[in-house]
Design a protein around this motif. Structure first.
Motif, PDB file in Angstrom:
ATOM      1  N   LEU A   1       0.858  -1.192   0.000  1.00 47.68           N
ATOM      2  CA  LEU A   1       0.000   0.000   0.000  1.00 47.68           C
ATOM      3  C   LEU A   1       0.889   1.234   0.000  1.00 47.68           C
ATOM      4  O   LEU A   1       1.736   1.397   0.890  1.00 47.68           O
ATOM      5  CB  LEU A   1      -0.902   0.001   1.228  1.00 47.68           C
ATOM      6  N   THR A   2       0.732   2.085  -1.003  1.00 48.57           N
ATOM      7  CA  THR A   2       1.480   3.332  -1.069  1.00 48.57           C
ATOM      8  C   THR A   2       0.499   4.487  -1.155  1.00 48.57           C
ATOM      9  O   THR A   2      -0.454   4.443  -1.934  1.00 48.57           O
ATOM     10  CB  THR A   2       2.421   3.373  -2.284  1.00 48.57           C
ATOM     11  N   THR A   3       0.725   5.524  -0.372  1.00 53.21           N
ATOM     12  CA  THR A   3      -0.211   6.630  -0.296  1.00 53.21           C
ATOM     13  C   THR A   3       0.500   7.899   0.116  1.00 53.21           C
ATOM     14  O   THR A   3       1.489   7.853   0.862  1.00 53.21           O
ATOM     15  CB  THR A   3      -1.342   6.318   0.707  1.00 53.21           C
ATOM     16  N   LEU A   4       0.002   9.033  -0.345  1.00 52.06           N
ATOM     17  CA  LEU A   4       0.534  10.305   0.101  1.00 52.06           C
ATOM     18  C   LEU A   4      -0.013  10.692   1.468  1.00 52.06           C
ATOM     19  O   LEU A   4       0.428  11.674   2.068  1.00 52.06           O
ATOM     20  CB  LEU A   4       0.220  11.404  -0.921  1.00 52.06           C
ATOM     21  N   ALA A   5      -0.974   9.919   1.976  1.00 52.67           N
ATOM     22  CA  ALA A   5      -1.561  10.198   3.287  1.00 52.67           C
ATOM     23  C   ALA A   5      -0.565   9.869   4.400  1.00 52.67           C
ATOM     24  O   ALA A   5       0.476   9.257   4.176  1.00 52.67           O
ATOM     25  CB  ALA A   5      -2.842   9.388   3.461  1.00 52.67           C
ATOM     26  N   TRP A   6      -0.936  10.249   5.613  1.00 54.08           N
ATOM     27  CA  TRP A   6      -0.079  10.020   6.777  1.00 54.08           C
ATOM     28  C   TRP A   6      -0.004   8.536   7.111  1.00 54.08           C
ATOM     29  O   TRP A   6      -1.027   7.876   7.261  1.00 54.08           O
ATOM     30  CB  TRP A   6      -0.611  10.784   7.983  1.00 54.08           C
ATOM     31  N   GLN A   7       1.211   8.044   7.280  1.00 58.91           N
ATOM     32  CA  GLN A   7       1.361   6.631   7.597  1.00 58.91           C
ATOM     33  C   GLN A   7       0.804   6.305   8.981  1.00 58.91           C
ATOM     34  O   GLN A   7       0.281   5.215   9.192  1.00 58.91           O
ATOM     35  CB  GLN A   7       2.822   6.201   7.494  1.00 58.91           C
ATOM     36  N   PHE A   8       0.887   7.250   9.936  1.00 56.76           N
ATOM     37  CA  PHE A   8       0.328   6.955  11.259  1.00 56.76           C
ATOM     38  C   PHE A   8      -1.165   6.689  11.162  1.00 56.76           C
ATOM     39  O   PHE A   8      -1.710   5.878  11.921  1.00 56.76           O
ATOM     40  CB  PHE A   8       0.616   8.097  12.243  1.00 56.76           C
TER      41      PHE A   8
ATOM     42  N   ALA B   1       3.524  -4.427   3.497  1.00 55.97           N
ATOM     43  CA  ALA B   1       4.238  -3.182   3.784  1.00 55.97           C
ATOM     44  C   ALA B   1       3.389  -2.016   3.310  1.00 55.97           C
ATOM     45  O   ALA B   1       2.664  -2.115   2.319  1.00 55.97           O
ATOM     46  CB  ALA B   1       5.600  -3.166   3.094  1.00 55.97           C
ATOM     47  N   VAL B   2       3.487  -0.911   4.034  1.00 58.41           N
ATOM     48  CA  VAL B   2       2.807   0.324   3.644  1.00 58.41           C
ATOM     49  C   VAL B   2       3.821   1.458   3.675  1.00 58.41           C
ATOM     50  O   VAL B   2       4.819   1.399   4.403  1.00 58.41           O
ATOM     51  CB  VAL B   2       1.611   0.658   4.560  1.00 58.41           C
ATOM     52  N   ALA B   3       3.561   2.483   2.887  1.00 57.33           N
ATOM     53  CA  ALA B   3       4.438   3.643   2.861  1.00 57.33           C
ATOM     54  C   ALA B   3       3.603   4.894   2.664  1.00 57.33           C
ATOM     55  O   ALA B   3       2.710   4.928   1.808  1.00 57.33           O
ATOM     56  CB  ALA B   3       5.479   3.516   1.747  1.00 57.33           C
TER      57      ALA B   3
END
Length: 213
Positions: free
Chosen positions: A98-105, A118-120
């Motif tokens: 999962l990749t996103t410009l949103a906040w990882q927290f 994995a996420v980023a």
């Protein structure tokens, strides 16, 4: 069911989450939705970039504790069929990223986070148990590709064996690097760049596009 690609990379806002964004979910709960709506409008019109967006949004989140942001994140509106689709892909041997410009927290608090190996996303640290209000890791559209490239490189997986699913211009660098790209309920830029274009209210409709031939 078997699939052509051992790795599937998903975008989040607009792809898996419909009708809103993680930023707006947080803003609604914390009382600054109009400010974030304006930031999203400015970004969509190319009047600010992602770096500026993140810096300005981070300031709004200063002092917010995990206890305050966990509850609203539990109720985000997922696209229909998300659990069934992610289950089918993992049971078929796929690894999901999962990749996103949103906040990882924020991403780490989501209901379906455990499906993803994995996420980023963008980073913000905690100071004395609350968000600092400072971006400690910017995450741009090029970083979606860079993260995927590095994750695959360390495991010996060619990018030609990766599929990416997204909906906006932030997915274009990744679309251009992987073997298969799917524009899901997407804007014009993503539709023009993708191998497949799909408009649907049910994520299960992507499975035929990914199935082994």
């Amino acid at each position: 069911m078997t699939f052509r690609h051992p790795v599937i990379v998903f975008d989040l806002d607009g792809t898996l989450i419909r009708g809103t964004t993680l930023s707006l979910v947080l803003a609604e709960a914390l009382g600054h939705r109009p400010v974030v709506e304006e930031l999203e409008h400015l970004y969509d019109d190319h009047r600010i970039d992602n770096h500026e967006f993140a810096v300005r949004e981070a300031g709004l989140l200063r002092g917010v504790t995990p206890e305050r942001y966990r509850a609203p994140l539990a109720g985000v509106p997922w696209i229909a069929g998300v659990k069934e689709t992610l289950s089918a892909l993992t049971e078929g041997g796929c690894t999901l990223l999962l990749t996103t410009l949103a906040w990882q927290f924020a991403v780490e608090e989501l209901e379906h986070r455990p499906w993803f190996t994995a996420v980023a996303g963008a980073g913000m640290d905690l100071v004395d148990g609350a968000l600092s209000g400072r971006v400690d890791r910017h995450f741009h559209e090029e970083d979606k590709r860079a993260f995927t490239e590095e994750w695959c490189r360390t495991r010996g997986i060619p990018l030609a064996e990766v599929a990416a699913i997204g909906d906006s211009r932030t997915d274009l660098p990744l679309f251009g690097a992987v073997g298969t790209s799917i524009a899901l309920n997407a804007g014009a830029e993503a539709r023009a760049a993708a191998d497949h274009v799909l408009d649907t209210d049910d994520l299960r409709d992507v499975l035929p596009l990914l199935r082994a031939r």
